[in-house]
Design a protein around this motif. Structure first.
Motif, mmCIF file in Angstrom:
data_model
loop_
_atom_site.group_PDB
_atom_site.id
_atom_site.type_symbol
_atom_site.label_atom_id
_atom_site.label_comp_id
_atom_site.label_asym_id
_atom_site.label_seq_id
_atom_site.Cartn_x
_atom_site.Cartn_y
_atom_site.Cartn_z
ATOM 1 N N THR A 67 5.976 -4.504 -7.113
ATOM 2 C CA THR A 67 6.706 -5.502 -8.215
ATOM 3 C C THR A 67 7.894 -5.167 -8.795
ATOM 4 O O THR A 67 8.905 -5.902 -9.084
ATOM 5 C CB THR A 67 5.625 -6.185 -9.279
ATOM 6 N N GLN A 68 7.684 -3.994 -9.597
ATOM 7 C CA GLN A 68 8.691 -3.373 -10.123
ATOM 8 C C GLN A 68 9.928 -3.184 -9.387
ATOM 9 O O GLN A 68 10.854 -3.511 -9.676
ATOM 10 C CB GLN A 68 8.315 -1.947 -11.004
ATOM 11 N N LYS A 69 9.701 -2.654 -8.123
ATOM 12 C CA LYS A 69 10.548 -2.295 -7.383
ATOM 13 C C LYS A 69 11.331 -3.567 -6.569
ATOM 14 O O LYS A 69 12.627 -3.606 -6.564
ATOM 15 C CB LYS A 69 9.980 -1.569 -6.008
ATOM 16 N N ALA A 70 10.587 -4.631 -6.710
ATOM 17 C CA ALA A 70 11.195 -6.010 -6.191
ATOM 18 C C ALA A 70 12.228 -6.340 -7.364
ATOM 19 O O ALA A 70 13.370 -7.093 -7.105
ATOM 20 C CB ALA A 70 10.103 -7.099 -6.089
ATOM 21 N N TYR A 71 11.886 -6.061 -8.555
ATOM 22 C CA TYR A 71 12.754 -6.587 -9.655
ATOM 23 C C TYR A 71 14.079 -5.681 -9.559
ATOM 24 O O TYR A 71 15.042 -6.046 -9.865
ATOM 25 C CB TYR A 71 12.101 -6.449 -11.118
ATOM 26 N N ASN A 115 -4.986 -2.106 -8.920
ATOM 27 C CA ASN A 115 -5.119 -1.871 -10.386
ATOM 28 C C ASN A 115 -4.238 -2.994 -11.371
ATOM 29 O O ASN A 115 -4.375 -3.027 -12.376
ATOM 30 C CB ASN A 115 -4.727 -0.479 -11.008
ATOM 31 N N ASP A 116 -3.574 -3.719 -10.747
ATOM 32 C CA ASP A 116 -2.796 -4.754 -11.456
ATOM 33 C C ASP A 116 -2.845 -6.284 -10.784
ATOM 34 O O ASP A 116 -2.021 -6.790 -10.921
ATOM 35 C CB ASP A 116 -1.156 -4.183 -11.356
ATOM 36 N N LEU A 117 -4.072 -6.469 -10.121
ATOM 37 C CA LEU A 117 -4.249 -7.522 -9.466
ATOM 38 C C LEU A 117 -4.601 -8.734 -10.370
ATOM 39 O O LEU A 117 -5.545 -8.415 -11.429
ATOM 40 C CB LEU A 117 -5.232 -7.372 -8.250
ATOM 41 N N PRO A 118 -4.010 -9.793 -10.131
ATOM 42 C CA PRO A 118 -4.466 -11.123 -10.939
ATOM 43 C C PRO A 118 -5.770 -11.633 -10.725
ATOM 44 O O PRO A 118 -6.332 -11.145 -9.577
ATOM 45 C CB PRO A 118 -3.518 -12.128 -10.622
ATOM 46 N N SER A 119 -6.303 -12.447 -11.325
ATOM 47 C CA SER A 119 -7.727 -13.028 -11.319
ATOM 48 C C SER A 119 -7.530 -14.044 -10.332
ATOM 49 O O SER A 119 -6.466 -14.762 -10.087
ATOM 50 C CB SER A 119 -8.308 -13.426 -12.497
ATOM 51 N N SER A 228 -0.176 -13.687 8.508
ATOM 52 C CA SER A 228 -0.305 -12.549 7.488
ATOM 53 C C SER A 228 0.900 -12.706 6.675
ATOM 54 O O SER A 228 0.777 -12.804 5.537
ATOM 55 C CB SER A 228 -0.382 -11.321 8.287
ATOM 56 N N LYS A 229 2.011 -12.855 7.288
ATOM 57 C CA LYS A 229 3.359 -12.906 6.647
ATOM 58 C C LYS A 229 3.538 -14.284 5.802
ATOM 59 O O LYS A 229 4.028 -14.265 4.723
ATOM 60 C CB LYS A 229 4.656 -12.622 7.678
ATOM 61 N N ALA A 230 3.130 -15.280 6.560
ATOM 62 C CA ALA A 230 3.131 -16.542 5.965
ATOM 63 C C ALA A 230 2.325 -16.551 4.735
ATOM 64 O O ALA A 230 2.987 -17.102 3.591
ATOM 65 C CB ALA A 230 2.530 -17.750 6.932
ATOM 66 N N ILE A 231 1.119 -15.899 4.802
ATOM 67 C CA ILE A 231 0.260 -16.294 3.548
ATOM 68 C C ILE A 231 0.880 -15.142 2.414
ATOM 69 O O ILE A 231 0.918 -15.619 1.225
ATOM 70 C CB ILE A 231 -1.086 -15.602 4.072
ATOM 71 N N THR A 232 1.461 -13.960 2.720
ATOM 72 C CA THR A 232 2.180 -13.051 1.593
ATOM 73 C C THR A 232 3.358 -13.878 1.083
ATOM 74 O O THR A 232 3.333 -13.834 0.037
ATOM 75 C CB THR A 232 2.738 -11.769 2.309
ATOM 76 N N ASN A 233 4.116 -14.759 2.053
ATOM 77 C CA ASN A 233 5.184 -15.481 1.490
ATOM 78 C C ASN A 233 4.708 -16.696 0.494
ATOM 79 O O ASN A 233 5.396 -16.930 -0.445
ATOM 80 C CB ASN A 233 6.122 -16.000 2.576
ATOM 81 N N GLY A 239 5.256 -16.523 -7.123
ATOM 82 C CA GLY A 239 5.304 -15.295 -8.126
ATOM 83 C C GLY A 239 4.651 -13.967 -8.199
ATOM 84 O O GLY A 239 4.596 -13.279 -9.020
ATOM 85 N N PHE A 240 4.018 -13.995 -7.237
ATOM 86 C CA PHE A 240 2.961 -12.605 -6.836
ATOM 87 C C PHE A 240 3.796 -11.913 -5.784
ATOM 88 O O PHE A 240 3.351 -12.224 -4.584
ATOM 89 C CB PHE A 240 1.340 -13.255 -6.730
ATOM 90 N N PHE A 241 4.475 -10.891 -6.041
ATOM 91 C CA PHE A 241 5.091 -10.182 -4.928
ATOM 92 C C PHE A 241 4.216 -9.038 -4.683
ATOM 93 O O PHE A 241 4.585 -8.401 -3.844
ATOM 94 C CB PHE A 241 6.119 -9.621 -5.847
ATOM 95 N N ASN A 242 2.753 -8.973 -4.980
ATOM 96 C CA ASN A 242 2.139 -7.753 -4.710
ATOM 97 C C ASN A 242 0.832 -8.124 -4.159
ATOM 98 O O ASN A 242 -0.022 -7.250 -3.886
ATOM 99 C CB ASN A 242 1.660 -6.713 -5.882
ATOM 100 N N ILE A 243 0.991 -9.578 -3.781
ATOM 101 C CA ILE A 243 -0.350 -9.930 -3.004
ATOM 102 C C ILE A 243 -0.207 -10.427 -1.639
ATOM 103 O O ILE A 243 0.630 -10.910 -1.333
ATOM 104 C CB ILE A 243 -0.919 -11.449 -3.952
ATOM 105 N N SER A 244 -1.339 -9.886 -0.889
ATOM 106 C CA SER A 244 -1.331 -10.196 0.577
ATOM 107 C C SER A 244 -2.788 -10.684 0.658
ATOM 108 O O SER A 244 -3.649 -10.939 -0.152
ATOM 109 C CB SER A 244 -1.241 -8.884 1.176
ATOM 110 N N LEU A 245 -3.130 -11.015 2.160
ATOM 111 C CA LEU A 245 -4.451 -11.482 2.180
ATOM 112 C C LEU A 245 -5.412 -10.445 2.031
ATOM 113 O O LEU A 245 -6.707 -10.830 1.349
ATOM 114 C CB LEU A 245 -4.624 -12.323 3.534
#
Length: 286
Positions: A67-71, A115-119, A228-233, A239-245
């Protein structure tokens, strides 16, 4: 002076010939940075020249390196492409570039960050806020909560009665019995056999509402053929840049508390109890 209003107009115009995910990757992260560093001045040059302040803001926004890298990447993109920014911010650009490269190294050295995953609740709220509670995206999250599979969300069809299901159809929802049945699915289908999920009344109503609003042959129709990519997008859009399936499955596994819940969760996810424990270990739960 490059004000926030002018910048937003530029992003809007620039995105016209870009893919759908372009704004998620380059505008939305940068917009959040503008919200923080342009609160006192409406001049983006003055804002970005304060590199230490922007860097601190990025690090405070998330502890996740991706996420930091994306910013940081969104800042570099802006400097390199917005008119005259490369000249006005030439010196400070090198600091942003170095910061971005450092984050790239951290991402490579920490390929599995849990370690930084949302609920699950936070994800649900943001997806509903972004796409609407009657959207297919909202339906996907609700459906996943009750049937947390891998990449098995394509070619699911809906029928009123079990007798209406063709023999060739391997994944289907039946209104009458309020069930989702997956006769075949990824990875562990041969080991565990057909999976059956009892669906709540709320989810059945949500499915009916979604199909009434947007009639379609399948329960989920992804804009990208790579699901997989569609779900990540989908998550990036919320607003979740570090979440995948995969990380969503970790989050789901994390919701099991008692031994009985952990066994049931492993059954729903079509893997072993040990695999579920590994998921929770990775995010520091067990």
């Amino acid at each position: 002076m490059s004000t926030r209003a002018k910048i937003e107009i530029w992003y809007d115009k620039t995105s016209e010939d870009k893919v759908k995910s372009w704004l998620d990757n380059y505008y939305h992260p940068f917009r959040r940075i503008m919200e923080s560093c342009m609160d006192e001045t409406n001049d983006i040059v003055k804002c970005l020249k304060k590199f230490k302040n922007v860097k601190k803001d990025i690090l405070n926004k998330s502890s996740n390196y991706n996420t930091q890298k994306a910013y940081a990447q969104s800042v570099l993109y802006f400097i390199d492409h917005y008119p005259e920014m490369n000249t006005k911010l030439k010196v400070v650009r090198e600091e942003y570039k170095k910061f971005w490269e450092e984050l790239k190294v951290l991402v490579m050295e920490n390929p599995k960050e849990y370690n930084d995953l949302p609920s699950l609740g936070e994800i649900t709220n943001k997806v509903n806020e972004k796409y609407g509670t009657d959207s297919m995206e909202s339906l996907f999250i609700a459906f996943f909560k009750e049937s947390p599979m891998r990449l098995d969300f394509q070619n699911i069809k809906v029928y009123g009665r079990l007798t209406k299901v063709p023999e060739s159809q391997k994944k289907y929802v039946v209104y009458q019995s309020k069930k989702f049945i997956a006769e075949e699915y990824n990875k562990t289908s041969k080991k565990y056999g057909p999976s059956e999920y009892k669906l709540s009344n709320e989810l059945i109503d949500k499915i009916k509402s979604s199909l009434n609003k947007k009639p379609r042959d399948e329960l989920f129709v992804f804009s990208n053929k790579n699901s997989s990519k569609a779900i990540t997008n989908l998550f990036k859009g919320a607003g979740f840049f570090n979440i995948s399936l995969n990380s969503l499955r970790h989050i789901m596994s994390n919701t099991a508390e008692t031994p009985a819940e952990k066994v049931e969760m492993a059954r729903k996810m079509n893997h072993s109890v040990k695999a579920s424990k590994n998921y929770r270990d990775q995010i520091g739960k067990d």
